[in-house]
Write an enzyme that holds these catalytic residues in place. Structure first.
Site, PDB file in Angstrom:
ATOM      1  N   GLU A 292      39.115   8.433  27.377  1.00  0.00           N
ATOM      2  CA  GLU A 292      39.081   7.329  26.408  1.00  0.00           C
ATOM      3  C   GLU A 292      37.735   6.635  26.264  1.00  0.00           C
ATOM      4  O   GLU A 292      37.613   5.442  26.555  1.00  0.00           O
ATOM      5  CB  GLU A 292      40.146   6.286  26.784  1.00  0.00           C
ATOM      6  CG  GLU A 292      41.558   6.836  26.778  1.00  0.00           C
ATOM      7  CD  GLU A 292      42.614   5.748  26.927  1.00  0.00           C
ATOM      8  OE1 GLU A 292      42.272   4.588  27.200  1.00  0.00           O
ATOM      9  OE2 GLU A 292      43.797   6.081  26.751  1.00  0.00           O
TER      10      GLU A 292
ATOM     11  N   GLU B  92      48.150  11.611  28.381  1.00  0.00           N
ATOM     12  CA  GLU B  92      48.826  10.405  28.887  1.00  0.00           C
ATOM     13  C   GLU B  92      49.891   9.984  27.895  1.00  0.00           C
ATOM     14  O   GLU B  92      49.665   9.993  26.689  1.00  0.00           O
ATOM     15  CB  GLU B  92      47.864   9.199  29.021  1.00  0.00           C
ATOM     16  CG  GLU B  92      46.899   9.258  30.159  1.00  0.00           C
ATOM     17  CD  GLU B  92      46.012   8.011  30.257  1.00  0.00           C
ATOM     18  OE1 GLU B  92      46.425   6.913  29.802  1.00  0.00           O
ATOM     19  OE2 GLU B  92      44.896   8.142  30.775  1.00  0.00           O
TER      20      GLU B  92
END
Ligand code: GBH
Length: 446
Positions: A163, A356
């Site tokens: 991220e 995720e």
């Protein structure tokens, strides 16, 4: 002790990879055994972390890794996504801890899937400019080469970064995460240098013989608050910042809508590095975001207070359940996201892995988490049926852990952790996931 005789999950393609995820800073503890990272410094500053905690001990995973590998084996996952702490690798023990962990995972029949950077930059590098400095990308590539050299005989699947969007936005633009910079749009060089670090890492991994490389980017559908033009424009801008800015350099070798002009250095040359072909593209999905025109007031968002002067406002997704963290539960958002990506990027999109997906709820008998995971896995299957090539799904997270600026208040684990004693207790969701994995496997065997 099977949980829930509820309908089995639909069957996924052969070779589909089921796993769980963690990250180093959130679980490891053992801070005295490594160099400091920006998160150690940030969390020591008063007022930064909601419960005033640090991750100095966290799940004490460094000292309890055998127990955690046994939990993974008991769960029956194919793979475990963890991250390698760069500050730990720079310390006296070097890669010893990860070397042991990888051995134990292999012995337990669980494939190790390391992430090479999950936000915990060594303070020593931050002091030299951190991600605002181009040289950090080159230092990262050297580090990755060292890691691949030591672990590459047993690690066959790699994730470069986690991220970069969040790390840029929260860490460098808004100051809610380490390193606590509030640079607003001047944070964009941190995005570019992370993306460059990603591309250089891909090259370093290829040079070491790696053949299965991805990135874990955070994505979600952006829903305009209304069909009015100002709301559509604000939503498009948010989508640009959170989705396109981090996907398109990697997938298309181009920054969207002129944003490349805001980046430092020889951007055209860097984009060639950034767009090194990947074997798969990792997506972290939690929820869609409803976005409208700015309202001129501060916004509460995902546990953060966003400043009033942003060119958009984030609004509540209404009429859906929310997790204990207040995040909306919208499984269809995952189908929409993936079919949207496929439509947007076509054959430039490599196979997808969900790196995720998960939720924060209290309690050991966590039926809400089971419902969340069940809903999202079914939504993922709808994307597969719609023709999206999806190769894996990782739950965030194996263990309850230190949730960044929220401290220990948010519990994302399939396994409960009592932070006073370190005791691990599998939740109902752990048994539910184990049983679903057993069923998938039985089905794959026919
Ligand atoms: C990930 O970040 C991180 O990789 C991981 O370390 C972390 O522990 C995990 O997720 C859980 O947070 O108000 O509903 O619109 C995810 C970051 C998730 C942040 C979605 C913003 C918006 C929630 N993002 N979130 S909502």
């Amino acid at each position: 002790d099977a949980v829930h005789p509820a309908p089995e999950l639909p069957g996924f393609p052969d070779g589909f990879l089921w796993g769980v995820s963690t990250s180093a800073h959130q679980i490891e503890g053992a801070v005295e055994e490594r160099e400091p990272s920006v998160w150690d410094v940030f969390s020591a500053e008063p007022g930064r972390i909601k419960d005033g905690s640090t991750a100095a001990v966290a799940c004490d995973h460094v000292h309890r890794h055998r127990e955690d590998v046994a939990l993974l084996a008991g769960l029956g996952v194919d793979a475990y996504r963890f991250s390698i702490s760069w500050p730990r690798v720079r310390s006296a023990g070097g890669l010893d801890f990860y070397d042991r962990l990888v051995d134990e995972l292999c012995a337990a029949g669980v494939r190790p899937v390391p992430t090479l950077f999950h936000w915990d930059l060594p303070t020593a590098l931050h002091d030299k400019g951190g991600w605002l400095e181009r040289d950090t990308a080159a230092r990262f590539a050297d580090h990755v080469a060292t890691v691949a050299d030591r672990l590459g005989d047993r690690v066959h699947k790699w994730i470069t970064l986690n991220e970069p969007a969040e790390h840029t936005l929260f860490g460098h633009a808004l100051g809610a995460h380490a390193p606590g910079e509030r640079l607003m749009f001047d944070a964009l060089p941190a995005a570019h240098h992370q993306l460059l670090a990603h591309g250089l890492a891909v090259r370093a991994l290829r040079a070491a013989g790696a053949a299965d490389i991805g990135i874990a980017n955070s994505h979600g559908p952006t829903w305009p608050a209304s069909p009015e033009q100002p709301d559509l424009d604000a939503a498009a801008f948010y989508d640009l910042l959170l989705n396109r800015l981090f996907a398109e350099p990697v997938l298309l070798g181009a920054y969207p809508d002129g944003t490349g002009d805001l980046m430092p250095g020889d951007v055209a040359a860097d984009l060639k590095v950034i767009s090194e072909p990947l074997d798969w593209y990792g997506v972290n999905y939690y929820a869609p975001t409803k976005v409208g025109a700015p309202k001129g007031t501060e916004i509460e968002f995902g546990g953060l207070t966003l400043p009033a002067d942003l060119p958009f406002s984030v609004q509540d997704v209404e009429d859906v359940p929310v997790t204990d963290f207040g995040w909306p539960v919208v499984p269809e958002g995952l189908t929409e996201l993936l079919t949207g990506f496929r439509d947007r990027y076509g054959d430039r999109l490599p196979p997808i892995v969900i790196t995720e997906n998960g939720c924060s709820y209290e309690g050991l008998d966590d039926q809400d988490r089971i419902a969340y995971l069940d809903g999202h896995i079914r939504a993922l299957h709808r994307a597969v049926r719609a023709g999206v090539d999806v190769r894996g799904y990782f739950v965030w997270s194996l263990l309850d852990n230190w949730e960044w600026a929220e401290g220990y208040a948010r519990r994302f684990g399939l396994v409960h952790v009592d932070y006073a004693t370190g005791k691990r207790t599998p939740k109902s969701s752990y048994r539910w996931f184990r049983d679903r994995l057993l069923a998938q496997r039985a089905r794959a065997r026919g």
